[in-house]
Design a protein around this motif. Structure first.
Motif, PDB file in Angstrom:
ATOM      1  N   ARG A   1       0.872  -1.177   0.000  1.00 60.84           N
ATOM      2  CA  ARG A   1       0.000   0.000   0.000  1.00 60.84           C
ATOM      3  C   ARG A   1       0.907   1.224   0.000  1.00 60.84           C
ATOM      4  O   ARG A   1       1.726   1.395   0.912  1.00 60.84           O
ATOM      5  CB  ARG A   1      -0.922  -0.009   1.218  1.00 60.84           C
TER       6      ARG A   1
ATOM      7  N   GLU B   1      -4.018   6.064  10.836  1.00 64.43           N
ATOM      8  CA  GLU B   1      -2.655   5.687  11.208  1.00 64.43           C
ATOM      9  C   GLU B   1      -2.289   4.317  10.635  1.00 64.43           C
ATOM     10  O   GLU B   1      -3.141   3.438  10.496  1.00 64.43           O
ATOM     11  CB  GLU B   1      -2.515   5.665  12.732  1.00 64.43           C
ATOM     12  N   GLU B   2      -1.028   4.173  10.320  1.00 67.15           N
ATOM     13  CA  GLU B   2      -0.433   2.894   9.909  1.00 67.15           C
ATOM     14  C   GLU B   2      -1.177   2.238   8.744  1.00 67.15           C
ATOM     15  O   GLU B   2      -1.462   1.044   8.758  1.00 67.15           O
ATOM     16  CB  GLU B   2      -0.350   1.944  11.109  1.00 67.15           C
ATOM     17  N   MET B   3      -1.435   3.010   7.697  1.00 68.02           N
ATOM     18  CA  MET B   3      -2.148   2.483   6.526  1.00 68.02           C
ATOM     19  C   MET B   3      -1.224   2.083   5.389  1.00 68.02           C
ATOM     20  O   MET B   3      -1.578   1.247   4.556  1.00 68.02           O
ATOM     21  CB  MET B   3      -3.145   3.524   5.992  1.00 68.02           C
TER      22      MET B   3
ATOM     23  N   ASP C   1       2.587   1.039   3.486  1.00 67.58           N
ATOM     24  CA  ASP C   1       3.908   0.413   3.576  1.00 67.58           C
ATOM     25  C   ASP C   1       5.013   1.361   3.112  1.00 67.58           C
ATOM     26  O   ASP C   1       6.164   1.234   3.539  1.00 67.58           O
ATOM     27  CB  ASP C   1       3.953  -0.851   2.701  1.00 67.58           C
TER      28      ASP C   1
ATOM     29  N   LYS D   1       2.984   2.220   8.354  1.00 76.54           N
ATOM     30  CA  LYS D   1       2.978   1.059   9.236  1.00 76.54           C
ATOM     31  C   LYS D   1       4.311   0.973   9.977  1.00 76.54           C
ATOM     32  O   LYS D   1       5.325   1.502   9.516  1.00 76.54           O
ATOM     33  CB  LYS D   1       2.770  -0.219   8.425  1.00 76.54           C
ATOM     34  N   ASN D   2       4.341   0.280  11.091  1.00 78.54           N
ATOM     35  CA  ASN D   2       5.595   0.030  11.778  1.00 78.54           C
ATOM     36  C   ASN D   2       6.504  -0.769  10.849  1.00 78.54           C
ATOM     37  O   ASN D   2       6.093  -1.789  10.292  1.00 78.54           O
ATOM     38  CB  ASN D   2       5.369  -0.745  13.078  1.00 78.54           C
TER      39      ASN D   2
ATOM     40  N   GLY E   1       7.456   0.456   8.069  1.00 75.01           N
ATOM     41  CA  GLY E   1       7.242   1.043   6.752  1.00 75.01           C
ATOM     42  C   GLY E   1       8.341   2.024   6.393  1.00 75.01           C
ATOM     43  O   GLY E   1       9.084   2.510   7.255  1.00 75.01           O
TER      44      GLY E   1
ATOM     45  N   LYS F   1      10.325   3.621   9.631  1.00 81.17           N
ATOM     46  CA  LYS F   1       9.618   3.961  10.860  1.00 81.17           C
ATOM     47  C   LYS F   1       9.905   2.917  11.931  1.00 81.17           C
ATOM     48  O   LYS F   1       9.770   1.730  11.667  1.00 81.17           O
ATOM     49  CB  LYS F   1       8.111   4.041  10.605  1.00 81.17           C
TER      50      LYS F   1
END
Length: 392
Positions: free
Chosen positions: A180, A242-244, A246, A272-273, A275, A392
């Motif tokens: 994404r 949030e976190e949508m 990559d 994302k974490n 990402g 991230k």
């Protein structure tokens, strides 16, 4: 040029279907000067002047002021510039036709509602009526599209690195199926159109820009492709949870943002974490030979109102990114420009965001001769650009 290629003012006005008074007025306003004069001082025009007049009349029809038109047609004697200008004008006409069609349909719906005594959606009508205000942004869209075209052409056709900028950027993205992706400030979508054959089939890509005109250009260039969606917004407030994503891409975008820390915070929020954030910029040596060239012609020319690399550049970017991202890597794109033609270089210079167009209005012919002489034996331009790849 042969004598029979010239038209007198009267012949020119008749051929162009305008009044002789209009021809004289455009000359007086320094918008359309005659290509030559007789010994007695009478104006003489050519077919090239007809092409420029077409451009002037179309821009006038689109609502531009004469001052705008004078600047926007500055380099119309150059064939490639004129060709690109015609293509952009066609896009603007298509956009205006779309807007008029939407207005026509809205009026039809309102007439039907009145005739059948149905409730009228006045809010919707008012929104559509405000489409007329879009014409005010046509100058910016025209200039944005023209500027992007001029810059891409110079880099694409005269760079020494056989791997172009956009293929190189895409290589750094390391796309994988199912990713994404959000691109901020997508412009005309060149990153994706130039790499389309290498894209995985299973992607979800949001192309964003704050210019509706740019998004329309990107949508037209990419056509019907379910992998892409388009969203207009300012990147200081990204309208996603949030976190949508990559991967978030900001290709030559951050130095234009008013609040860079806020944009970086938003990019981190929607990643994302684990990402990645890819952003590109320039270094202080980038295209310095062009600045030197124009200032040799006119010392007061400034090609950019701001020194962009001082806001976010290769020299200071890591410090600005560090509070928001880890594993920050800088990768330089090794390249330069070698050119022996004046016109693409002049188009690039006119595309800059400084004061050059105003200062060159009455000296364009002399400036063109100056540049032609300087590049005749070859002209080398340093390219100092690259990316930061963050996690991230």
């Amino acid at each position: 040029m042969k004598k029979d290629a010239y038209y007198t003012s009267g012949q020119f006005a008749k051929k162009a279907h305008v009044t002789l008074r209009a021809i004289r007025y455009y000359d007086k306003q320094n918008i359309l000067k005659p290509s030559a004069r007789t010994a007695a001082g009478a104006r003489l025009y050519t077919d090239a002047d007809l092409a420029k007049l077409q451009q002037i009349l179309l821009l006038k029809y689109l609502g531009f002021s004469l001052e705008d038109i004078r600047e926007m047609t500055l380099a119309s004697a150059d064939q490639q510039y004129l060709l690109e200008s015609m293509r952009i004008q066609k896009k603007l006409l298509r956009q205006k036709m779309d807007e008029m069609q939407a207005m026509d349909e809205a009026i039809d719906r309102t007439i039907e509602a009145i005739q059948t005594e149905q409730a009228i959606d006045w809010n919707s009508m008012l929104d559509l009526i405000h489409l007329t205000a879009v014409e005010r942004s046509l100058k910016n869209q025209y200039q944005n599209a023209a500027n992007i075209s001029a810059r891409i052409r110079l880099h694409r056709e005269y760079s020494v690195n056989p791997q172009g900028w956009f293929p190189w950027i895409m290589q750094q993205c390391n796309l994988q199926p199912g990713m994404r992706i959000l691109e901020l400030g997508c412009g005309n979508g060149a990153l994706w159109t130039e790499n389309r054959e290498q894209l995985p089939a299973d992607l979800w890509v949001v192309l964003s820009d704050k210019s509706e005109g740019m998004l329309k250009d990107a949508r037209r260039a990419l056509g019907e492709d379910s992998r892409f969606s388009y969203k207009k917004f300012d990147c200081e407030k990204i309208p996603y949870e949030e976190e949508m994503f990559d991967l978030v891409i900001a290709d030559h975008v951050l130095f234009y943002c008013e609040d860079i820390p806020q944009v970086l915070a938003e990019c981190r929020r929607v990643l994302k974490n684990g990402g990645r954030f890819l952003c590109s910029t320039y270094g202080k040596q980038h295209m310095r030979e062009i600045t030197d060239l124009v200032q040799q012609f006119h010392k007061e020319i400034v090609l950019s109102a701001e020194v962009l690399y001082e806001r976010f550049g290769l020299e200071n970017g890591e410090n600005l990114l560090a509070p928001y991202f880890s594993e920050i890597q800088m990768r330089r794109y090794e390249d330069a420009i070698e050119i022996a033609e004046a016109e693409p270089l002049i188009s690039y210079i006119l595309s800059c965001h400084g004061n050059q167009n105003q200062l060159l209005l009455n000296q364009y012919k002399e400036f063109r001769e100056f540049v032609s002489a300087r590049v005749a034996d070859g002209f080398y331009i340093t390219k100092d650009a690259g990316i930061f790849l963050c996690r991230k």
